[in-house]
Structures are given as structure tokens and as C-alpha cells.
Scaffold this active site. Structure first.
Site, PDB file in Angstrom:
ATOM      1  N   ARG A   1      -3.175   7.470  -7.832  1.00  0.00           N
ATOM      2  CA  ARG A   1      -2.421   8.362  -6.945  1.00  0.00           C
ATOM      3  C   ARG A   1      -1.076   8.786  -7.526  1.00  0.00           C
ATOM      4  NH1 ARG A   1      -3.913   5.817  -0.979  1.00  0.00           N
ATOM      5  NH2 ARG A   1      -5.817   7.034  -0.707  1.00  0.00           N
TER       6      ARG A   1
ATOM      7  N   GLU B   1      -0.186   3.600   1.499  1.00  0.00           N
ATOM      8  CA  GLU B   1      -1.107   4.674   1.885  1.00  0.00           C
ATOM      9  C   GLU B   1      -0.372   5.884   2.473  1.00  0.00           C
ATOM     10  OE1 GLU B   1      -2.508   2.826   6.169  1.00  0.00           O
ATOM     11  OE2 GLU B   1      -3.318   2.030   4.311  1.00  0.00           O
TER      12      GLU B   1
ATOM     13  N   ARG C   1     -12.199   0.690  -9.727  1.00  0.00           N
ATOM     14  CA  ARG C   1     -11.268   0.002  -8.833  1.00  0.00           C
ATOM     15  C   ARG C   1     -11.249  -1.499  -9.149  1.00  0.00           C
ATOM     16  NH1 ARG C   1     -10.791   2.411  -2.830  1.00  0.00           N
ATOM     17  NH2 ARG C   1      -8.774   1.400  -3.179  1.00  0.00           N
TER      18      ARG C   1
ATOM     19  N   SER D   1      -4.100  -5.973  -1.480  1.00  0.00           N
ATOM     20  CA  SER D   1      -4.067  -6.947  -0.383  1.00  0.00           C
ATOM     21  C   SER D   1      -5.449  -7.192   0.189  1.00  0.00           C
ATOM     22  CB  SER D   1      -3.140  -6.444   0.729  1.00  0.00           C
ATOM     23  OG  SER D   1      -3.679  -5.285   1.348  1.00  0.00           O
ATOM     24  N   GLN D   2      -6.393  -6.280  -0.082  1.00  0.00           N
ATOM     25  CA  GLN D   2      -7.748  -6.442   0.450  1.00  0.00           C
ATOM     26  C   GLN D   2      -8.446  -7.671  -0.116  1.00  0.00           C
ATOM     27  OE1 GLN D   2      -9.359  -2.616  -0.538  1.00  0.00           O
ATOM     28  NE2 GLN D   2      -8.591  -1.638   1.328  1.00  0.00           N
TER      29      GLN D   2
END
Length: 429
Positions: A342, A311, A123, A170-171
Site C-alpha cells: 500500500r 487500514e 502475503r 496482528s492477525q
């Protein structure tokens, strides 16, 4: 010998569902509430937080840094303590832990090492690590820009003007903003480009403001003034993203589903489900109980930019595979760096059940086909299990390998899904 992999027979429905569903607290809000409570000027109570793998890992990471997170029935009591290392933080596969805890660790004294599941090491996290360094924090990542890495805390962070690339998550922005009020100079955060899932940043700004933080929007980003974070008892809203498969079940079966206690005002991206499901032919109504979705005799195709609500993509893509025409979902290139890639995973899953899928640089074109039974991989991704469960409602014979991936945000998903259908929880072996 390899370990046995659990396989779940997803329930198939021949009749319309008619159910009222109550869901536990929001993962996104629980994560933010935990971090702010840990940095606050006194004890806080979190009422009805989500208890799932991601949030349990966040709590465990904070405990490792010296914060007391105690259980009181269904609530959490959080008492800040002196942040300290050395410590090891297990982030599992949680992006929130990966990106929210390093700025907290930077305020500790001593080294804090963060690692997690093998997929966590894939990630992207270079934006956060570079942002911490720009704020004066020493981070040892051997040049990878990914886990594992060690934050060398000195008990304080300079902060000040920091420019970051948050295009992959965005985290990165939220992680820095949550701790920024505790930095010596606060934080003047600027972006080098766009940021996906902007509603999540708005959620961060609102929760920080509710805790007494002073946040100003600038032409390039946000400015957080240095100062205390006020302790606050907080009741957690239900998780609206976890509502997606349940509400979508109304469309698939031509039935009716109500999710209880739907907030009238929220920053959760899942709040956009009413608009998106209505675009696919659902009847959507606010009732005294919550948000009610009613399906009709068709599922309309969807052409939408999902950049702010990435999400929701797995469930919406599953609906698109059951629609009566081709759909185009864009704005979601960043999903390649989530729990799994995904877009690739959805391509494989939807193709397996008979759809035709074209991958775009930033999305998917999904053309429905005759449904066929298949065994679908979960990709260790909770949202992919939700998508597979939805496909199984309409296509008899859908199985899901490793359905336990739902423990990330909704451990009892299969039991809740069975309750929705008034059926056994499905066959697991």
C-alpha cells in the site's frame, strides 16, 4: 487476448455533500464472530453480518470444514459440526481467512489445504505457521512461510506455551487466540516483538471474552484457558473503516456527512476517525443519528503515527494530497504486506494526481500539488478504490481501473458513493 479491464469514472463534486449514510456490518467483527460461532458449544445467529467477498470466503471455508453456515434473510445461522478434512479452503485475498482458519483447521481430522489469489501467496504468514508448529500442529508449506500450505489436523491441538513473531500482522495473534480455548492446554502466547494494529487484538480478546473465554494479559502477551466457547447471538456493528471515505468526503467538499448507528463503545480501529479527521480541520459531533463530520474551507495537513489504524491510511493519505501543506504518516511499514504494497501503491496514485510523495521506511510524506486528472490502478485493493474515489471528488477526470476490488468488503460501494453525492453511479466501461 487479455480480458477487458473495467474503468470507473469517479464522480466529481462541485457542491458540498450533505448526506446520512448507513453501512453494513464490520468485516473484522463478522470474521471473528464466524470463527467463534463455528467453535462454540451450540448454534448461533449473526445479525446483519457483512456480506462481502472476504466474509463469504470465511463462511465457505468453515463449511468446507464441516460447519453449517446457513442464510436466514440477512442473518447467518451457524451450527458447529465435527471438524474434518480433507478440505480445500480458498482464502481469496483475505488476511482474515489466511490467518484465522488454519488454527481451526488444526482442530479438524485430516489435511486442510489453504490457497487463494496469486497476491495471497505474497502475503507473509511465517509467524502463524511457526506458532501452529510450536503448538504441536504439523504444517506443510515447503519452507515458504506463505500460501499455499496444508495443515494436517489430528482432531486436537496441544497448545501451551507458544512464542510468535507477529510484527507483520496482528492477525497472527488473533488467529491463534480465537481457537485457543479449544486447545488441550489452552494457549500461553508470547510475542518476540511489537504487533501492529493492536486495536484488532483488543477486539479479538473482547469477543472471545464475550463468548465465555478466559483471557489474561501477561507481561509478554496473553494467556487463554482451555474450555468451551459459549454460543452467542450477535448483532454486528457497522464497519467503521468503511465509513472513512464517506466521512472524509465532508472535508473534501466542505459539506456534512453523518454515519448512522456509530457505536458509543467499540474496539474497531475506525473509531479513531473522529480524532484524525478533527486533526485535519473537520467539525466532529455525536448526534442522535450517529457520527457527524462537517468540512470547512481547508484541509489541514496531518502528522500522525497510524500504526494502530493502518487500514485508514489510504483514505487519510488521499486527504493529505488535498491538504494545504505537507503531511507525515508513520508507523505503517506493515502495509507493504497487505492486499498490495500500500505504501508503493499510494506513492504511485498520489503522484499521478499531482502530489509529491516521499516513502519512508515506515510511512509516507505527502506534499500536495496542483491536482491533475489521471487513470488510477486499484491494485486489486478495496481501500485503494476508496482513496481514488475521494481524490475524484476534488479532481475532475479521475478514473479507476478494476473498481470491482471493492467487492472485498463493500460490494455496492459505487452505488453508495453515488447516493452520497446525489449523482449517477459514474461511468463504467
Amino acid at each position: 487476448m487479455s480480458a477487458m479491464v473495467e474503468v470507473w469514472q469517479a464522480p466529481f463534486s462541485r457542491t458540498p455533500v450533505d448526506a446520512v449514510v448507513a453501512l453494513p456490518g464490520s468485516k473484522s467483527l463478522t470474521a471473528r464472530a464466524l470463527v467463534l460461532a463455528a467453535l462454540a458449544d451450540g448454534p448461533s445467529r449473526l445479525v446483519r453480518p457483512l456480506r462481502a467477498r472476504d466474509t463469504d470466503l470465511m463462511a465457505a471455508g468453515l463449511r468446507a470444514l464441516g460447519v453449517q453456515v446457513a442464510e436466514d434473510g440477512a442473518d447467518w445461522l451457524v451450527t458447529p459440526g465435527e471438524l474434518r478434512g480433507p478440505a480445500d479452503v480458498d482464502a481469496g485475498l483475505a488476511g482474515t481467512v489466511l490467518r484465522f482458519l488454519p488454527p481451526v483447521a488444526a482442530l479438524a481430522t485430516g489435511p486442510v489445504r489453504l490457497d487463494g489469489d496469486p497476491r495471497l501467496r505474497d502475503r507473509p504468514n511465517a509467524g502463524l505457521i511457526a506458532g501452529l508448529r510450536a503448538a504441536g500442529v504439523a504444517v506443510d508449506d515447503d519452507g515458504r512461510g506463505r500460501a499455499p500450505f496444508t495443515v494436517h489436523g489430528t482432531g486436537s491441538v496441544r497448545g501451551g506455551a507458544v512464542t510468535v513473531d507477529a510484527s507483520e500482522s496482528s492477525q497472527v495473534v488473533s488467529g491463534l487466540l480465537l481457537a485457543a480455548a479449544r486447545f488441550d492446554e489452552g494457549l500461553d502466547l508470547a510475542l518476540t516483538g511489537g504487533v501492529p494494529s493492536m486495536p484488532h487484538v483488543e477486539m479479538t480478546v473482547r469477543t472471545l471474552t464475550e463468548h465465555g473465554g478466559t483471557v489474561t494479559t501477561t507481561d509478554r502477551g496473553w494467556r487463554v484457558a482451555p474450555g468451551p466457547i459459549t454460543a452467542l447471538d450477535r448483532v454486528l456493528e457497522p464497519d467503521l473503516s468503511n465509513a472513512a471515505p464517506f466521512l472524509a468526503a465532508a472535508l473534501v467538499t466542505g459539506g456534512r456527512v453523518t454515519v448512522r448507528d456509530w457505536p458509543a463503545d467499540t474496539t474497531q480501529p475506525g473509531a479513531q476517525l473522529d480524532r484524525l479527521l478533527a486533526a485535519m480541520g473537520a467539525g466532529v459531533e455525536r448526534t442522535a443519528d450517529g457520527l457527524q463530520v462537517t468540512g470547512g474551507d481547508r484541509i489541514a495537513p496531518l502528522d500522525a503515527d497510524l500504526g494502530d489504524v493502518g487500514e485508514l491510511t489510504p483514505v487519510l493519505a488521499a486527504l493529505c494530497a488535498l491538504a494545504d501543506g505537507p503531511s507525515r504518516l508513520t508507523g505503517i511499514a506493515h502495509l507493504r504486506g497487505h492486499e498490495t504494497d500500500r505504501l508503493q501503491a499510494l506513492d504511485e496514485v498520489l503522484t499521478a494526481v499531482g502530489a509529491t510523495v516521499q516513502q519512508l521506511p515506515d510511512g509516507l510524506v505527502v506534499t500536495p500539488g496542483p491536482g491533475r486528472p489521471a487513470r488510477l490502478d486499484s491494485y486489486a485493493d478495496h481501500r485503494m478504490v476508496h482513496a481514488a474515489a475521494l481524490l475524484g471528488l476534488a479532481i475532475e477526470g479521475v478514473e479507476v481501473s478494476d473498481p470491482g476490488a471493492v467487492s472485498k468488503t463493500l460490494p455496492d460501494f459505487r452505488e453508495r458513493w453515488a447516493g452520497l453525492l446525489g449523482a449517477p453511479a459514474g461511468v463504467a466501461r
